[in-house]
Design an enzyme around this catalytic site. Sequence first.
Site, mmCIF file in Angstrom:
data_model
loop_
_atom_site.group_PDB
_atom_site.id
_atom_site.type_symbol
_atom_site.label_atom_id
_atom_site.label_comp_id
_atom_site.label_asym_id
_atom_site.label_seq_id
_atom_site.Cartn_x
_atom_site.Cartn_y
_atom_site.Cartn_z
ATOM 1 N N HIS A 111 0.720 3.514 -2.493
ATOM 2 C CA HIS A 111 0.751 3.860 -3.990
ATOM 3 C C HIS A 111 -0.561 4.475 -4.655
ATOM 4 O O HIS A 111 -0.773 4.590 -5.801
ATOM 5 C CB HIS A 111 1.299 2.768 -4.778
ATOM 6 C CG HIS A 111 2.639 2.009 -4.345
ATOM 7 N ND1 HIS A 111 3.978 2.794 -3.976
ATOM 8 C CD2 HIS A 111 2.697 0.794 -4.041
ATOM 9 C CE1 HIS A 111 4.664 1.892 -3.901
ATOM 10 N NE2 HIS A 111 4.155 0.776 -3.468
ATOM 11 N N SER A 145 0.862 -1.230 0.014
ATOM 12 C CA SER A 145 0.124 -0.086 0.011
ATOM 13 C C SER A 145 0.735 1.321 0.048
ATOM 14 O O SER A 145 2.202 1.333 0.230
ATOM 15 C CB SER A 145 -1.104 0.054 1.205
ATOM 16 O OG SER A 145 -1.827 -0.999 1.377
ATOM 17 N N ASP A 165 7.417 -8.935 -4.273
ATOM 18 C CA ASP A 165 6.242 -9.357 -4.811
ATOM 19 C C ASP A 165 6.401 -10.495 -5.923
ATOM 20 O O ASP A 165 5.261 -11.144 -5.892
ATOM 21 C CB ASP A 165 5.896 -8.110 -5.940
ATOM 22 C CG ASP A 165 5.737 -6.659 -5.062
ATOM 23 O OD1 ASP A 165 6.420 -6.313 -4.315
ATOM 24 O OD2 ASP A 165 4.547 -6.161 -5.152
ATOM 25 N N HIS A 218 9.060 3.112 -3.283
ATOM 26 C CA HIS A 218 9.008 2.615 -1.974
ATOM 27 C C HIS A 218 9.688 3.640 -1.046
ATOM 28 O O HIS A 218 10.063 3.227 0.117
ATOM 29 C CB HIS A 218 9.262 1.246 -1.829
ATOM 30 C CG HIS A 218 8.615 0.297 -2.683
ATOM 31 N ND1 HIS A 218 9.193 -0.146 -3.880
ATOM 32 C CD2 HIS A 218 7.416 -0.129 -2.329
ATOM 33 C CE1 HIS A 218 8.155 -0.878 -4.440
ATOM 34 N NE2 HIS A 218 7.197 -1.075 -3.652
#
Lengths: 208, 357
Positions: B57, B55, B110, B219
């Site tokens: 973004h 989260s 990811d 990030h």
Amino acid sequence: MLTKEQVITWLTLCHEVLEENKTWLTQLDTAIGDADHGNNMNRGFKKVYAQLDAIKDKDIGAIFKATAMTLISTVGGASGPLYGTFFLQAGNKLAGKEELTDNDVAIMLRAGLDGVVMRGKAQAGDKTMVDVLIPVTESVEQDINAGTPLAEALAKAVEVAEQGVKDTIPLVAKKGRASYLGERSRGHQDPGATSSRLIIEALFNASR
Amino acid sequence: MKKLINHPDNVIKEQLEGMQAAHADLIKVNFEPYYITRAGGPVKGKVALISGGGSGHEPMHGGFVGHGMLHAACPGEVFTSPTPDQMHEAAKAANGGAGVLNIVKNYTGDVMNFEMAAELAIAEGIQVQNIVIDDDVAVKDSLYTAGRRGVGATVLIEKICGAASEEGYDLKAVSELCRTLNQNARSMGMALTSCITPANGSPSFEIGDDEMEIGIGIHGEPGIQREKIKSVDEITEMMTVGILEDGAYSRKLKEWDHDKGEWVEVEYVDQPFKKGDNVIAFVNSMGGTPVSELYGVYRKMAQVTDKFGIKIVRNLIGPYITSLEMQGCSITLMKVDDKMVKLWDAPVYTPGLKWGM
């Protein structure tokens, strides 16, 4: 030998030591990563600890597999799949065991390490957790083969782990987010190697 | 730290509760585990497009769930990959029988989590493909790093592939389109300030008042180099030229081989832009940079692309793939053919992107 109680103690100590070192691990990750390693590991092992009562009567393989699934579903990032795979592969090898012989502990480390390497594709010197797990596994395998008592072998493994962590400092990261920094990653201790060292130290403390 | 939050631990949950309350006509939020699907449930016979990531973004990815774009999104903790159980539940909830395409940004976490999720789905007989997006030219090589990061191209690809799914492309065809679009896209980002995650409460990196960070990801991680701040024209020219002069880029990506039933590494080579290319241009805010400044960036970028003989046929300007409150921007250029432009123009109706209906 490691009894089931000692295995439970290990996982409990992992929770304690990761809680204690949460801020430090995140600081290390702030320098070369994305500033979440301490928080993520703490969240994962807090959940592992919370479910220990419910799984403590299962066999050791099943305890490790439950631990793996919890880590995979709560840690996130790269550490979740990596530490999750460590415990998943260890659990697969130790299915049905009610206690671990000294040799089983070596088998556990090898299975866990192989799993981490399979999932993350890191090699020695890439500035990752395997820079601790490889020398630790090799050291324990050698000592157990030579008949060294487990606690003694693990005491040495802690020293080897600490050296492994120190050895990551001059390395340039080649895996994970730190790799984007290139030369700028040099001079920093790897957070994943550091959490691996804490987990190995917890294993030693549980074995005493 | 000054933030509009209650407690750092509740930020994700409360954000999702807010999204659900605001967009109940478009999306449905599942809370245990977290995932977002379309309000109408799975779309029968259409390939389900799923994406996810940390989260922070927003509006990506949850804000892109809806007609013409994603079928489901999995939000992780702030800047932390979501987990395989979330992705697996999302896949089961979104699958309309035509399989699932996971659109995965190239970050170590990811990629690994989506691989495990794909393995779980395949074990249950769901057809799955994972396509990795890696468009960030600030990362030069893939040999000594985790490879180029997935950044701005992700938004454009989710839109175009979403339209392709609505048109009835099968899993193989959507995967192929997704792969091609990724190879056609290049991005570069920069930051004027750092950002603060709610859990940490302090900036992800320190940066002086007169400095900027070039080649950042999304990030809050530091970039490739630190420089003294320059004018928007100089910064934009450096970034745009960096994208347009980027050479061929080769790397191996893991994909699921449906015939062999295992992961295979496939080598793909991105070809550089060339004179006469038509592109979609995307100028993105990292969250803290106002749209007025983005137009300043767009102005110069369009001059540079013009000089290179590159034609901008469509554009997107605004905060779509952000890093919390970070000041900064990214530029993405993606080469497109007429068919891709048509898919870009197709109707989309999501919380974060709406046109044509």
